[in-house]
Write a protein that holds these residues in place. Structure first.
Motif, PDB file in Angstrom:
ATOM      1  N   MET A 308       0.735  -1.580   0.301  1.00  0.00           N
ATOM      2  CA  MET A 308       0.218   0.050  -0.351  1.00  0.00           C
ATOM      3  C   MET A 308       0.306   1.189  -0.156  1.00  0.00           C
ATOM      4  SD  MET A 308      -3.875   0.067   1.772  1.00  0.00           S
ATOM      5  CE  MET A 308      -3.974  -1.676   2.193  1.00  0.00           C
ATOM      6  N   GLY A 309       1.883   1.894  -0.753  1.00  0.00           N
ATOM      7  CA  GLY A 309       2.211   2.384  -1.186  1.00  0.00           C
ATOM      8  C   GLY A 309       3.808   2.667  -0.213  1.00  0.00           C
ATOM      9  N   GLY A 310       4.212   1.476   0.774  1.00  0.00           N
ATOM     10  CA  GLY A 310       4.741   1.711   1.476  1.00  0.00           C
ATOM     11  C   GLY A 310       5.626   0.799   2.097  1.00  0.00           C
ATOM     12  N   PHE A 311       6.381   0.839   3.128  1.00  0.00           N
ATOM     13  CA  PHE A 311       6.483  -0.486   3.880  1.00  0.00           C
ATOM     14  C   PHE A 311       5.752  -0.715   5.017  1.00  0.00           C
ATOM     15  CE2 PHE A 311       6.770   0.766   8.286  1.00  0.00           C
ATOM     16  CZ  PHE A 311       7.068   1.792   8.629  1.00  0.00           C
ATOM     17  N   ARG A 312       5.451  -2.333   5.318  1.00  0.00           N
ATOM     18  CA  ARG A 312       4.886  -3.206   5.533  1.00  0.00           C
ATOM     19  C   ARG A 312       4.871  -3.136   7.179  1.00  0.00           C
ATOM     20  NH1 ARG A 312       0.388  -7.169   5.290  1.00  0.00           N
ATOM     21  NH2 ARG A 312       0.806  -6.820   2.840  1.00  0.00           N
ATOM     22  N   LEU A 349      -7.033  -3.265   5.925  1.00  0.00           N
ATOM     23  CA  LEU A 349      -6.348  -2.062   5.084  1.00  0.00           C
ATOM     24  C   LEU A 349      -6.774  -2.708   3.800  1.00  0.00           C
ATOM     25  CD1 LEU A 349      -4.475   0.877   6.439  1.00  0.00           C
ATOM     26  CD2 LEU A 349      -7.187   0.692   5.698  1.00  0.00           C
ATOM     27  N   SER A 350      -6.172  -3.795   3.642  1.00  0.00           N
ATOM     28  CA  SER A 350      -6.202  -4.562   2.505  1.00  0.00           C
ATOM     29  C   SER A 350      -6.827  -4.973   2.142  1.00  0.00           C
ATOM     30  CB  SER A 350      -4.699  -5.770   2.639  1.00  0.00           C
ATOM     31  OG  SER A 350      -3.647  -5.204   3.208  1.00  0.00           O
ATOM     32  N   GLN A 351      -7.766  -5.980   3.067  1.00  0.00           N
ATOM     33  CA  GLN A 351      -9.247  -5.981   2.302  1.00  0.00           C
ATOM     34  C   GLN A 351     -10.152  -4.904   1.940  1.00  0.00           C
ATOM     35  OE1 GLN A 351     -11.553  -8.604   4.669  1.00  0.00           O
ATOM     36  NE2 GLN A 351      -9.658  -9.964   5.979  1.00  0.00           N
ATOM     37  N   GLY A 352     -10.410  -3.361   2.865  1.00  0.00           N
ATOM     38  CA  GLY A 352     -10.972  -2.607   2.261  1.00  0.00           C
ATOM     39  C   GLY A 352     -10.138  -2.355   0.289  1.00  0.00           C
ATOM     40  N   GLN A 392      -4.564   6.110   4.707  1.00  0.00           N
ATOM     41  CA  GLN A 392      -4.085   5.625   6.044  1.00  0.00           C
ATOM     42  C   GLN A 392      -2.905   4.311   6.167  1.00  0.00           C
ATOM     43  OE1 GLN A 392      -6.618   6.085   8.461  1.00  0.00           O
ATOM     44  NE2 GLN A 392      -7.913   7.170   7.809  1.00  0.00           N
ATOM     45  N   ALA A 393      -2.523   4.099   5.699  1.00  0.00           N
ATOM     46  CA  ALA A 393      -1.412   2.895   5.313  1.00  0.00           C
ATOM     47  C   ALA A 393      -0.805   3.342   6.128  1.00  0.00           C
ATOM     48  CB  ALA A 393      -1.125   2.322   3.486  1.00  0.00           C
ATOM     49  N   ASP A 394      -0.379   5.439   5.585  1.00  0.00           N
ATOM     50  CA  ASP A 394       1.167   6.101   6.280  1.00  0.00           C
ATOM     51  C   ASP A 394       0.652   6.464   7.725  1.00  0.00           C
ATOM     52  OD1 ASP A 394       1.665   7.705   3.032  1.00  0.00           O
ATOM     53  OD2 ASP A 394       2.510   5.931   3.639  1.00  0.00           O
ATOM     54  N   ASN A 395      -0.541   6.593   7.880  1.00  0.00           N
ATOM     55  CA  ASN A 395      -0.734   6.995   9.269  1.00  0.00           C
ATOM     56  C   ASN A 395      -0.304   5.774  10.762  1.00  0.00           C
ATOM     57  OD1 ASN A 395      -2.314   8.276  11.975  1.00  0.00           O
ATOM     58  ND2 ASN A 395      -3.931   6.550  10.780  1.00  0.00           N
TER      59      ASN A 395
END
Lengths: 468, 126
Positions: A308-312, A349-352, A392-395
């Motif tokens: 999602m655009g960055g690290f997990r 988030l992945s499911q969303g 949200q992922a960055d958050n």
């Protein structure tokens, strides 16, 4: 002095014996042409300053007016023009006197360089100065000019005799012509090799782009990058420089056994530094969410593990756990709990996002009742939700990083940030090594050895891009 | 509590809004009736994510799809005012108290305050 130029007819080679043309392979030796003319006592109806005429012959060059006011001009240079009309540039200048407007207007630096040489040469041959602008005539700027015929006219054509002066002049012409030819040759060679180099560079660039090594390329597309993405990448590169600085400060701080208070200050500074990248990404998400989501802002190796655009975050925590012992029981629990929560949030988030993708697919695949424009409009509004997910992922990433110093000691937190920074630095270095490994065009078996050698030789550098 | 379709109201006289309660009141009332209450829109993917989050934790939230509620639009507006930002959904109440939108929920999960809150509200058992 009148300007004397090659008559139109001559320019077009109508009356000129062809033996003088292309006499030396590709060189059109005007010097010898003039000689021929002189010898033949050709009567020239001289056109003065007919640039139009010259333009015909060398259409690629801009029109310049020529004149060769003569006296200051040293005699005796003729220029050759290459047979290739478009290589004229080299020869242009030979004739022009220093204050000729033409020479001043030389468009290219090459021209000017040649001008200089020619001028010097001309000055050396100043003795011919009394001759009216022999060298003046240039067909158009670039064309080598046949000598002004005025002198011939005056001196020899009427007599059809070769006096000493003429002979000397002709000899000098030949010399000058020869030198011009050599210069031209050198110039053309330079052009050729530059052209080859340019092609090579373009190929390299294309290859690097397709591997995503270059930031700001939409992977495979050439030059297809949005301005938002460009800014994002620039800001990111700057952030990386700051990151290196912060990391070295942390390293120094840890090794020099700073007090916990001081260390905490450093840790907080580093956290603000991280906050900065998330802020940048937030803005970038508004302008070009795909740039973030596809990971084009990062190095290829990082892109490979992109979430999602960055690290997990949970992956990062796993790395930290392995690097961070000894941990107290409480700390271990805190870290593991953090990892667990992060995993749950990532999953949600992945499911969303998956649902968004599915919904988008349904729209784009199209139902029978939807017309094209409406379909696009719906798809566009769905795409707009992507930004929310990246945010949200960055958050989540940001929250995870902030949580670390809360469950760990200051020293451990500092070590965490170092570990993170070094880890991604290595990923970037890996990307760069991978990209520069020898490609087995024919031999794939050579690669492993060479790669190893490379690894031994190359120092990992922080030169590439992101981990956030 | 579930939403009625517009049709079933058709036979009634239009009632003034005040008797139905202003949207914010309705929201608060609904929020207090269950341990975990999520206001959502059925087509919203972030709402889907937040539902998955709670379900993944073993919580069974009560979800109100505002697009399926005749008063949904008003409630959405009220939520925007409440949150101070748009979009209005998803928004989560735990134990009748406002937790917030997705970012606040995730932040509280990461910093470890969400689980105790859930337990306190009786939404999570060990």
């Amino acid at each position: 002095m009148a300007n004397h130029h090659i008559p139109y007819a001559l320019l077009h080679g109508m009356n000129v014996p062809t033996s003088f043309i292309n006499q030396e392979g590709s060189a059109f030796d005007f010097g010898e042409l003039e000689e021929a003319i002189v010898l033949q006592g050709a009567k020239a109806n001289l056109l003065t300053g007919r640039t139009a005429a010259t333009l015909e012959m060398f259409p690629s060059w801009p029109m310049r007016y020529q004149q060769t006011p003569g006296s200051s001009k040293s005699g005796g240079e003729s220029t050759d023009s290459g047979s290739a009309l478009n290589t004229i540039s080299s020869k242009t200048e030979n004739q022009f006197e220093p204050d000729s407007p033409i020479s001043k207007k030389a468009s290219s630096s090459y021209h000017q360089a040649f001008d200089q040489q020619n001028l010097q040469q001309q000055q050396q041959q100043q003795e011919m100065a009394s001759d009216p602008s022999r060298t003046g005539t240039s067909l158009n700027q670039s064309a080598p000019i046949v000598k002004p015929l005025q002198e011939k006219k005056r001196a020899s054509t009427s007599e059809k005799q070769l006096d000493a002066k003429t002979l000397r002049r002709l000899a000098q012409n030949r010399e000058a012509a020869k030198k011009s030819r050599l210069r031209k040759k050198a110039y053309v060679q330079q052009l050729e090799s530059s052209r080859i180099k340019l092609t090579q560079l373009e190929q390299e660039l294309q290859r690097a782009r397709s591997q995503g090594l270059l930031l700001g390329s939409s992977g495979g597309g050439v030059g297809n990058i949005s301005s938002g993405a460009v800014i994002c990448d620039m800001e990111y590169a700057r952030w990386l420089e700051d990151d290196e600085r912060h990391m070295s400060e942390l390293r120094t701080g840890l090794h020099s056994n700073l007090s916990d208070t001081d260390l905490r200050l450093m840790v907080n500074t580093y956290l603000s530094h991280y906050d900065e990248i998330f802020r940048l990404k937030g803005m970038a998400a508004k302008f070009d969410v795909f740039h973030l989501l596809t990971g084009m802002w990062t190095s290829p190796a990082e892109r490979c593990f992109l979430w999602m655009g960055g690290f997990r975050p949970s992956e990062l925590i796993k790395i930290l756990i392995s690097q961070l012992d000894p941990l107290t029981e409480q700390q271990l629990m805190g870290i593991c709990s953090l990892q667990h929560s992060s995993q749950q949030a990532e999953e949600a988030l992945s499911q969303g996002l998956e649902q968004l993708q599915q919904s988008l697919i349904d729209t784009v695949a199209g139902g029978p009742a939807i017309d094209g424009m409406q379909q696009m409009a719906i798809a566009l509004s769905k795409l707009a939700n992507l930004e929310g997910f990246v945010r949200q992922a960055d958050n989540l990433r940001q929250q995870t990083l902030h949580q670390l110093p809360r469950i760990l000691t200051v020293r451990q937190a500092a070590r965490c940030f170092l570990v993170i920074g070094e880890y991604y630095g290595r990923l970037r270095a890996l990307s760069s090594l991978w990209a520069s490994r020898p490609r087995g065009r024919l031999m794939s078996d050579e690669q492993p050895c060479q790669t190893t050698t490379e690894l031994q030789m190359v120092q990992p550098s922080q030169s590439h891009f992101s981990h956030f | 509590m579930h939403c009625q379709t517009t049709g079933s109201w058709g036979s009634y006289m239009p009632t003034p809004r005040t008797s139905v309660g202003d949207p914010l009141e309705r929201i608060e009332r609904l929020a207090s009736e269950n341990a975990v209450v999520i206001f959502s829109i059925s087509s919203c993917c972030m709402c889907h994510a937040i539902k998955r989050l709670f379900c993944g934790m073993g919580v069974n939230p009560t979800v109100y799809e505002l697009d399926e509620d005749p008063r949904g639009k008003d409630m959405e507006k009220a939520l925007v005012r409440l949150l101070g930002t748009s979009p209005p959904v998803p928004v989560v109440f735990i134990g009748g108290k406002l937790v917030g939108a997705m970012d606040r929920v995730m932040a509280s999960h990461i910093n470890g305050t969400l689980v105790p809150l859930l337990k306190q509200a009786g939404a999570l058992w060990l």
